[in-house]
Write a protein that holds these residues in place. Structure first.
Motif, short mmCIF file in Angstrom:
data_model
loop_
_atom_site.label_atom_id
_atom_site.label_comp_id
_atom_site.label_asym_id
_atom_site.label_seq_id
_atom_site.Cartn_x
_atom_site.Cartn_y
_atom_site.Cartn_z
N ASN A 328 2.48 -1.95 1.28
CA ASN A 328 1.20 -1.43 1.74
C ASN A 328 0.07 -2.34 1.29
O ASN A 328 0.07 -2.79 0.13
CB ASN A 328 0.98 -0.01 1.20
CG ASN A 328 -0.09 0.73 1.96
OD1 ASN A 328 -1.24 0.30 2.04
ND2 ASN A 328 0.29 1.86 2.55
N ILE A 359 -2.88 4.65 6.16
CA ILE A 359 -2.82 4.05 7.50
C ILE A 359 -4.22 3.95 8.09
O ILE A 359 -4.59 2.93 8.69
CB ILE A 359 -1.89 4.87 8.41
CG1 ILE A 359 -0.43 4.68 7.96
CG2 ILE A 359 -2.04 4.44 9.87
CD1 ILE A 359 0.54 5.64 8.61
N ASP A 375 -4.62 2.62 14.42
CA ASP A 375 -3.82 3.49 13.56
C ASP A 375 -2.64 4.10 14.30
O ASP A 375 -1.60 4.39 13.71
CB ASP A 375 -4.70 4.57 12.93
CG ASP A 375 -5.48 5.38 13.95
OD1 ASP A 375 -5.59 4.92 15.10
OD2 ASP A 375 -5.96 6.46 13.59
N THR A 379 1.95 3.10 13.51
CA THR A 379 3.07 4.01 13.24
C THR A 379 4.14 3.96 14.33
O THR A 379 5.17 4.61 14.20
CB THR A 379 2.56 5.46 13.11
OG1 THR A 379 1.88 5.83 14.30
CG2 THR A 379 1.63 5.59 11.92
#
Length: 470
Positions: A328, A359, A375, A379
């Motif tokens: 991250n 995120i 965003d 994902t």
């Protein structure tokens, strides 16, 4: 978002068209379609602007690192990679073509040729490869104190020890030398140093000794000593002019972040002190990839972080690029993230509320794009896909590109034990560094002094007349 494919291709193509050689990463994606006309790459000359490769486990970070490293090597740029998980050795072997790789390369429209890179295995411990060592003296009092996380008073004691050893020609080679000197100046040599150097408090020496013992518990004594590794060895090329890929095998120190941090700081400090100023070159002199970067930052003090930040800012002028690989972006402090010119962001997973916040924060750190809801894309990315943004050849940020990455040309698996043994055995530098040098240093010299001190005390006691009886 209402945009046409033509507008998208034109924007990406214009943003990623450079003069001079480049690192080819892949082709941009819009609405699930890979556009061959929207090629994504990085100017070779900008690879000293540092960078970040981030993403969830299994999203393809290691293969991205491999893509960058092998292309740098092919273009004559030496590479140093920190292999914490043990999965980077395949870059030394030719890859294997299959339908999956062929299908990916057909989509991105980049020529593909199986290729292996020249590799040197390095180790801090007893792993196979060329041993890396450095002496305590080479760290110097400031860096050595920062590693031990000492306060100003304790750092003053360390500086006193270095000065005393320098004045008295006592080589500080390993941790035993430093501990022996500390013990000597606290006990037998205490009176002799007070006039010229000042006194040392027992509280400070006790703290310093505990910090050294903590370092030793992470096997740091394997790193301190001789022969010292010369950082110019990292700049070697093979007979064909390919940059050497030096792989630091760190699989046995995942639970020893202090040792990892110690090594990284010393290496960066040595590179900065040794390499001359070169300004902006057509290509970097060296690129360094630090996998599992959180191991450096998780337990780092503010002083340590300041040291790393300063080094990152200044080392670019030495022709060196540094790239952090982690899960991250939040694993890397903002002060350092701000210094990174290239960002390759693989998929992130939203399993918790904290994940969703991370995120959202990550998406806000990218350039605005009319082509993506950032965003949401983060994902939904597949393996081997990533957001890319870097600097063009004029130093201007490139447009954000959701990219299908090309496949590495080297093996996408680890070497066998026999293959590792063969590379290590045929190293041109292993015989130079994998030997033990135990020359006389502070430990032996001070032991002799202590012995002489004790002998003189015994002689004085023996010469005293016996007390008369009453």
């Amino acid at each position: 978002m209402s945009v046409t494919n033509e507008e998208f291709v034109a924007t990406i193509s214009a943003g990623y068209t450079f003069a001079g050689p480049q690192i080819q990463l892949g082709a941009a994606i819009l609405n699930g379609e890979v556009h061959k006309g929207a090629q994504v790459g990085i100017p070779l000359k900008m690879m000293n602007r540092h960078g970040l490769i981030a993403g969830a486990t299994g999203s393809g970070k290691t293969k991205t690192l491999q893509i960058l490293a092998e292309q740098l090597s092919q273009q004559g740029v030496p590479v140093l990679m920190m292999d914490v998980k043990g999965d980077l050795s395949g870059i030394a072997a030719v890859g294997v073509m299959n339908d999956k790789i062929q299908g990916r390369m057909d989509k991105v429209g980049i020529p593909y040729k199986l290729h292996a890179s020249p590799v040197e295995f390095l180790t801090l411990s007893n792993e196979k490869g060329t041993r890396l060592r450095a002496t305590v003296t080479e760290f110097g009092p400031v860096l050595f104190s920062k590693i031990l996380e000492l306060n100003d008073v304790q750092q003053g004691v360390v500086s006193l020890i270095f000065k005393y050893c320098d004045d008295n020609r006592l080589p500080l080679l390993d941790l035993s030398d430093f501990k022996k000197t500390l013990q000597f100046l606290t006990n037998e040599g205490k009176a002799s140093i007070q006039q010229d150097y000042g006194s040392i408090s027992s509280a400070s020496t006790g703290t310093i000794m505990r910090k050294i013992l903590e370092l030793e518990q992470q096997d740091a004594e394997l790193f301190f000593g001789e022969p010292s590794f010369e950082v110019d060895e990292l700049l070697r090329k093979d007979a064909q002019g390919q940059g050497m890929v030096s792989i630091m095998r760190l699989v046995d120190i995942q639970d020893k972040p202090k040792l990892f941090s110690t090594f990284m700081l010393q290496l960066l400090a040595e590179v900065y002190a040794t390499f001359p100023e070169v300004g902006d070159l057509d290509k970097p002199k060296l690129t360094i990839f630090i996998d599992e970067a959180h191991l450096i930052f998780d337990s780092a003090t503010q002083t340590l972080l300041n040291q790393i930040e300063t080094t990152i800012k200044l080392i670019r002028s030495k022709g060196v690029g540094i790239f952090f690989i982690t899960q991250n972006p939040s694993d890397v402090p903002n002060s350092i993230l701000g210094q990174l010119g290239l960002k390759i962001q693989h998929a992130l997973r939203a399993f918790t509320a904290k994940d969703r916040k991370d995120i959202k924060l990550t998406s806000e750190n990218f350039p605005l794009s009319k082509f993506y809801v950032i965003d949401q894309v983060l994902t939904n990315m597949g393996i081997g896909e990533a957001f890319v943004t870097g600097l063009n050849d004029k130093g201007i940020p490139t447009p954000l590109a959701y990219t299908m990455l090309r496949a590495p040309e080297s093996r996408m698996d680890v070497l066998t034990e026999d293959e590792i043994n063969y590379i290590a055995f045929n190293s041109k530098i292993i015989s130079k560094y994998n030997k033990t040098i135990d020359r006389e240093s502070a430990y032996e010299i001070l032991n002799d002094k202590i012995e002489q001190f004790n002998n003189s005390k015994q002689e004085v006691a023996a010469d005293k007349p016996a007390p008369r009886g009453v």
